[in-house]
Design a protein around this motif. Structure first.
Motif, PDB file in Angstrom:
ATOM      1  N   ASP A  41       9.710 -12.765  -2.551  1.00  0.00           N
ATOM      2  CA  ASP A  41       8.625 -12.456  -1.605  1.00  0.00           C
ATOM      3  C   ASP A  41       8.669 -10.981  -1.200  1.00  0.00           C
ATOM      4  O   ASP A  41       9.653 -10.513  -0.622  1.00  0.00           O
ATOM      5  CB  ASP A  41       8.745 -13.352  -0.371  1.00  0.00           C
ATOM      6  N   ALA A  42       7.610 -10.272  -1.518  1.00  0.00           N
ATOM      7  CA  ALA A  42       7.553  -8.835  -1.224  1.00  0.00           C
ATOM      8  C   ALA A  42       6.740  -8.547   0.026  1.00  0.00           C
ATOM      9  O   ALA A  42       6.395  -7.393   0.300  1.00  0.00           O
ATOM     10  CB  ALA A  42       6.985  -8.080  -2.430  1.00  0.00           C
ATOM     11  N   ALA A  43       6.419  -9.578   0.804  1.00  0.00           N
ATOM     12  CA  ALA A  43       5.576  -9.360   1.995  1.00  0.00           C
ATOM     13  C   ALA A  43       6.207  -8.340   2.937  1.00  0.00           C
ATOM     14  O   ALA A  43       5.536  -7.391   3.366  1.00  0.00           O
ATOM     15  CB  ALA A  43       5.319 -10.680   2.715  1.00  0.00           C
ATOM     16  N   ASN A  44       7.494  -8.504   3.245  1.00  0.00           N
ATOM     17  CA  ASN A  44       8.102  -7.576   4.195  1.00  0.00           C
ATOM     18  C   ASN A  44       8.172  -6.141   3.680  1.00  0.00           C
ATOM     19  O   ASN A  44       7.810  -5.222   4.401  1.00  0.00           O
ATOM     20  CB  ASN A  44       9.462  -8.089   4.667  1.00  0.00           C
ATOM     21  N   PRO A  45       8.608  -5.923   2.426  1.00  0.00           N
ATOM     22  CA  PRO A  45       8.543  -4.554   1.904  1.00  0.00           C
ATOM     23  C   PRO A  45       7.130  -3.940   1.973  1.00  0.00           C
ATOM     24  O   PRO A  45       6.970  -2.786   2.378  1.00  0.00           O
ATOM     25  CB  PRO A  45       9.004  -4.714   0.451  1.00  0.00           C
ATOM     26  N   PHE A  46       6.126  -4.713   1.632  1.00  0.00           N
ATOM     27  CA  PHE A  46       4.751  -4.196   1.718  1.00  0.00           C
ATOM     28  C   PHE A  46       4.396  -3.853   3.165  1.00  0.00           C
ATOM     29  O   PHE A  46       3.811  -2.818   3.445  1.00  0.00           O
ATOM     30  CB  PHE A  46       3.747  -5.221   1.158  1.00  0.00           C
ATOM     31  N   LEU A  47       4.753  -4.760   4.083  1.00  0.00           N
ATOM     32  CA  LEU A  47       4.409  -4.530   5.489  1.00  0.00           C
ATOM     33  C   LEU A  47       5.181  -3.342   6.059  1.00  0.00           C
ATOM     34  O   LEU A  47       4.643  -2.579   6.870  1.00  0.00           O
ATOM     35  CB  LEU A  47       4.672  -5.796   6.314  1.00  0.00           C
ATOM     36  N   ASN A  48       6.419  -3.160   5.598  1.00  0.00           N
ATOM     37  CA  ASN A  48       7.194  -2.015   6.082  1.00  0.00           C
ATOM     38  C   ASN A  48       6.630  -0.701   5.549  1.00  0.00           C
ATOM     39  O   ASN A  48       6.572   0.295   6.275  1.00  0.00           O
ATOM     40  CB  ASN A  48       8.666  -2.178   5.714  1.00  0.00           C
ATOM     41  N   ALA A  49       6.199  -0.712   4.288  1.00  0.00           N
ATOM     42  CA  ALA A  49       5.563   0.493   3.735  1.00  0.00           C
ATOM     43  C   ALA A  49       4.268   0.775   4.493  1.00  0.00           C
ATOM     44  O   ALA A  49       3.958   1.921   4.829  1.00  0.00           O
ATOM     45  CB  ALA A  49       5.280   0.304   2.242  1.00  0.00           C
ATOM     46  N   TRP A  50       3.536  -0.282   4.793  1.00  0.00           N
ATOM     47  CA  TRP A  50       2.292  -0.120   5.562  1.00  0.00           C
ATOM     48  C   TRP A  50       2.587   0.464   6.949  1.00  0.00           C
ATOM     49  O   TRP A  50       1.926   1.413   7.389  1.00  0.00           O
ATOM     50  CB  TRP A  50       1.561  -1.460   5.694  1.00  0.00           C
ATOM     51  N   ALA A  51       3.592  -0.095   7.627  1.00  0.00           N
ATOM     52  CA  ALA A  51       3.913   0.370   8.982  1.00  0.00           C
ATOM     53  C   ALA A  51       4.251   1.857   8.971  1.00  0.00           C
ATOM     54  O   ALA A  51       3.816   2.610   9.839  1.00  0.00           O
ATOM     55  CB  ALA A  51       5.066  -0.444   9.555  1.00  0.00           C
ATOM     56  N   ALA A  52       5.003   2.273   7.938  1.00  0.00           N
ATOM     57  CA  ALA A  52       5.384   3.685   7.849  1.00  0.00           C
ATOM     58  C   ALA A  52       4.146   4.550   7.586  1.00  0.00           C
ATOM     59  O   ALA A  52       3.937   5.576   8.240  1.00  0.00           O
ATOM     60  CB  ALA A  52       6.413   3.879   6.737  1.00  0.00           C
ATOM     61  N   ALA A  53       3.312   4.124   6.640  1.00  0.00           N
ATOM     62  CA  ALA A  53       2.108   4.903   6.306  1.00  0.00           C
ATOM     63  C   ALA A  53       1.164   4.946   7.492  1.00  0.00           C
ATOM     64  O   ALA A  53       0.565   5.977   7.804  1.00  0.00           O
ATOM     65  CB  ALA A  53       1.407   4.279   5.095  1.00  0.00           C
ATOM     66  N   CYS A  54       1.046   3.822   8.174  1.00  0.00           N
ATOM     67  CA  CYS A  54       0.094   3.693   9.274  1.00  0.00           C
ATOM     68  C   CYS A  54       0.528   4.534  10.472  1.00  0.00           C
ATOM     69  O   CYS A  54      -0.302   5.005  11.234  1.00  0.00           O
ATOM     70  CB  CYS A  54      -0.014   2.217   9.649  1.00  0.00           C
ATOM     71  N   SER A  55       1.830   4.764  10.613  1.00  0.00           N
ATOM     72  CA  SER A  55       2.260   5.563  11.759  1.00  0.00           C
ATOM     73  C   SER A  55       2.345   7.053  11.413  1.00  0.00           C
ATOM     74  O   SER A  55       2.696   7.864  12.259  1.00  0.00           O
ATOM     75  CB  SER A  55       3.593   5.046  12.301  1.00  0.00           C
ATOM     76  N   SER A  56       1.998   7.404  10.171  1.00  0.00           N
ATOM     77  CA  SER A  56       1.969   8.817   9.802  1.00  0.00           C
ATOM     78  C   SER A  56       0.737   9.488  10.415  1.00  0.00           C
ATOM     79  O   SER A  56      -0.372   8.955  10.353  1.00  0.00           O
ATOM     80  CB  SER A  56       1.905   8.936   8.269  1.00  0.00           C
ATOM     81  N   THR A  57       0.945  10.650  10.994  1.00  0.00           N
ATOM     82  CA  THR A  57      -0.200  11.357  11.573  1.00  0.00           C
ATOM     83  C   THR A  57      -0.943  12.162  10.512  1.00  0.00           C
ATOM     84  O   THR A  57      -2.019  12.689  10.762  1.00  0.00           O
ATOM     85  CB  THR A  57       0.239  12.290  12.718  1.00  0.00           C
ATOM     86  N   GLU A  58      -0.328  12.251   9.310  1.00  0.00           N
ATOM     87  CA  GLU A  58      -1.029  12.897   8.191  1.00  0.00           C
ATOM     88  C   GLU A  58      -1.575  11.815   7.270  1.00  0.00           C
ATOM     89  O   GLU A  58      -1.095  10.688   7.295  1.00  0.00           O
ATOM     90  CB  GLU A  58      -0.041  13.752   7.389  1.00  0.00           C
ATOM     91  N   PRO A  59      -2.538  12.175   6.414  1.00  0.00           N
ATOM     92  CA  PRO A  59      -3.033  11.200   5.437  1.00  0.00           C
ATOM     93  C   PRO A  59      -1.851  10.614   4.669  1.00  0.00           C
ATOM     94  O   PRO A  59      -0.904  11.322   4.350  1.00  0.00           O
ATOM     95  CB  PRO A  59      -3.916  12.037   4.514  1.00  0.00           C
ATOM     96  N   ALA A  60      -1.929   9.306   4.402  1.00  0.00           N
ATOM     97  CA  ALA A  60      -0.794   8.630   3.781  1.00  0.00           C
ATOM     98  C   ALA A  60      -1.212   7.949   2.486  1.00  0.00           C
ATOM     99  O   ALA A  60      -2.334   7.486   2.357  1.00  0.00           O
ATOM    100  CB  ALA A  60      -0.236   7.597   4.753  1.00  0.00           C
ATOM    101  N   ALA A  61      -0.283   7.904   1.517  1.00  0.00           N
ATOM    102  CA  ALA A  61      -0.548   7.214   0.259  1.00  0.00           C
ATOM    103  C   ALA A  61       0.544   6.180   0.026  1.00  0.00           C
ATOM    104  O   ALA A  61       1.730   6.485   0.101  1.00  0.00           O
ATOM    105  CB  ALA A  61      -0.586   8.208  -0.898  1.00  0.00           C
ATOM    106  N   ILE A  62       0.132   4.963  -0.239  1.00  0.00           N
ATOM    107  CA  ILE A  62       1.077   3.894  -0.544  1.00  0.00           C
ATOM    108  C   ILE A  62       0.958   3.582  -2.035  1.00  0.00           C
ATOM    109  O   ILE A  62      -0.156   3.454  -2.547  1.00  0.00           O
ATOM    110  CB  ILE A  62       0.751   2.626   0.278  1.00  0.00           C
ATOM    111  N   TYR A  63       2.103   3.479  -2.728  1.00  0.00           N
ATOM    112  CA  TYR A  63       2.083   3.166  -4.156  1.00  0.00           C
ATOM    113  C   TYR A  63       2.610   1.769  -4.416  1.00  0.00           C
ATOM    114  O   TYR A  63       3.667   1.409  -3.902  1.00  0.00           O
ATOM    115  CB  TYR A  63       2.928   4.170  -4.943  1.00  0.00           C
ATOM    116  N   VAL A  64       1.875   1.064  -5.239  1.00  0.00           N
ATOM    117  CA  VAL A  64       2.356  -0.233  -5.724  1.00  0.00           C
ATOM    118  C   VAL A  64       2.459  -0.099  -7.238  1.00  0.00           C
ATOM    119  O   VAL A  64       1.448  -0.040  -7.927  1.00  0.00           O
ATOM    120  CB  VAL A  64       1.393  -1.376  -5.347  1.00  0.00           C
TER     121      VAL A  64
END
Ligand SMILES: *[C@@H]1O[C@H](CO)[C@@H](O)[C@H](O)[C@H]1NC(C)=O
Ligand SMILES: *[C@@H]1O[C@H](CO)[C@@H](O)[C@H](O)[C@H]1NC(C)=O
Ligand SMILES: *[C@@H]1O[C@H](CO)[C@@H](O)[C@H](O)[C@H]1NC(C)=O
Ligand SMILES: *[C@@H]1O[C@H](CO)[C@@H](O)[C@H](O)[C@H]1NC(C)=O
Ligand SMILES: *[C@@H]1O[C@H](CO)[C@@H](O)[C@H](O)[C@H]1NC(C)=O
Length: 395
Positions: A41-64
């Motif tokens: 289950d990769a739900a938590n890794p995805f959510l943690n990457a999201w949380a980090a990107a979402c709290s960035s004050t600069e534009p963020a890119a998430i890679y899958v």
């Protein structure tokens, strides 16, 4: 596509679409522990990457990256600290094969300025459909990808396979663009609408191919300013506005354009349907243009007698049909079954050419008023309404 190339293309698209600055923080789900094995289950890794990107004050890119990522369920919540989060997906997100008991498998909630490029989402709905078919007690089922209470979301090049219920749902959102999507589920899969749009405005669906078991696109209450262009539909139940008027106090549907669509072997083509209940509401300003029908059971249909009475409180007006061609799989190619208490008005038909087994098709009209012009095959049966002249809306 190589990540670098898709990244560049993404940036180019974004610079046009959102004028995002060219710097970005990047977050790779692999660095957060997501395993591309289709089992962990990769739900938590995805959510943690999201949380980090979402709290960035600069534009963020998430890679899958490529590979299959099992996601039990994930809610990606905003608001974020930036207005330009991008997710680049090379891999496939896979739902558990034992159906999940949550209404939304992948949910984006209250986000603003999000783009998703590429990727495949596989809802693995087969077990859920089988449960329903067997008439067993089943969980409610999940929509695959839901965008709720969000603004400025671009979904580009997504493939959605075998959702349990709707593939993509847009609720309470605005400025949503879906382009280049490929949506696929078997014709017999129940309630697998391709794209459902409700209580939303400024929604665009372009260059999209949909084969599924229910409506290719369905438009629910409180939806305005929708643009649907270059969509292929079939198998499926067509492109529908409705069902509306099933409950009291629904907001109206206004300014909907459906253009350059191809229907193949579908149950309906262009449909508006309302419940035959007295609840007031409206559908106003619909422009259906340049559609081809290939063996479509009901190419043009307005059905206001969708159970249980024949006097829907929904008023349908200013609906234009322009350049609708092709073949009907049943005799009645054109059906307006409008409300007795709220007749359809300002229906405009121009250049309609629908045949049934290479012969003239039939029409059915009840409580339908408007005008026709140009080629009318079969001849229209709507009642002539002089007041439409001069409006010119849609023609
Ligand atoms: C993400 O991480 C994976 C695994 O380390 C790697 O193969 C891939 O190239 C990375 N992608 C990007 C865009 O950095
Ligand atoms: C996001 O956009 C809104 C509206 O344009 C603006 O008010 C807000 O300051 C922006 N936030 C960031 C972090 O750029
Ligand atoms: C109707 O919707 C389109 C987008 O689909 C938009 O461009 C247009 O401005 C809208 N018209 C009105 C009158 O709001
Ligand atoms: C509904 O349909 C029935 C039979 O077609 C008809 O007798 C009745 O008057 C209709 N009711 C309304 C409100 O039009
Ligand atoms: C109507 O369509 C048929 C076949 O689809 C075509 O042969 C015919 O020329 C068309 N008629 C007009 C007036 O466009």
């Amino acid at each position: 596509m190589a990540p670098a190339v898709s990244f560049l293309l993404g940036m180019m698209t974004l610079c046009v679409f959102f004028l995002a600055p060219a710097t970005a923080r990047s977050y790779n789900v692999s660095d957060y522990g997501a395993m591309p094995d289709g089992r962990t289950d990769a739900a938590n890794p995805f959510l943690n990457a999201w949380a980090a990107a979402c709290s960035s004050t600069e534009p963020a890119a998430i890679y899958v990256p490529a590979g299959r990522f099992l996601i039990s369920q994930a809610t990606f919540k905003g608001p974020c600290k930036n207005n330009a989060t991008r997710i680049f997906v090379d891999g496939t997100l896979v739902a558990p094969s034992t159906y999940c008991a949550v209404p939304n498998w992948l949910l984006f909630m209250a986000v603003r300025g999000l783009s998703i490029f590429g990727g495949t989402i596989d809802g693995q709905g087969q077990a859920f459909w089988a449960c329903r078919k067997a008439g067993r007690r089943c969980p409610q089922g999940a929509m695959s990808l839901t965008v709720a209470k969000s603004k400025k979301v671009l979904i580009s090049g997504l493939t959605s396979l075998n959702s349990e219920l709707f593939h993509i749902a847009i609720f309470g959102s605005s400025s949503i663009q879906i382009q280049g999507a490929t949506i696929s589920a078997p014709a017999h899969s129940p309630n697998t609408d391709g794209i459902h749009i409700q209580k939303s405005s400024d929604v665009t669906v372009i260059d999209t191919s949909i084969e599924t078991g229910d409506d290719c696109i369905s438009i629910g209450e409180g939806t305005t300013n929708v643009w649907i262009e270059k969509v292929s539909c079939g198998p499926g139940h067509g492109i529908s506005i409705g069902s509306l008027g099933g409950t009291p106090s629904e907001a109206g549907v206004q300014n909907i354009t459906v253009t350059w669509v191809a229907f193949s072997g579908t149950e309906n083509g262009l449909r508006i349907k309302t419940w035959g209940k007295p609840y007031a509401g409206y559908v106003k300003g619909v422009n259906f243009a340049h559609a081809t029908m290939d063996n479509v059971q009901f190419p043009i249909v307005v059905d206001q007698n969708y159970c249980p009475y024949n006097s829907s409180g929904i008023k349908i007006s200013q609906v234009a049909y322009t350049d609708i061609q092709g073949s009907s799989a049943t005799e009645v190619a054109l059906k307006f079954d409008c409300s007795a208490s709220n007749p359809c008005s300002e229906i405009m038909m121009h250049n309609i050419n629908l045949t049934y087994q290479n012969n003239q098709a039939l029409t059915y009209c009840k409580n339908a008023h408007g005008i026709t012009s140009g080629v009318m095959k079969p001849p229209g049966c709507i009642e002539y309404e002089i007041s439409v002249l001069g409006h010119g809306s849609g023609l």
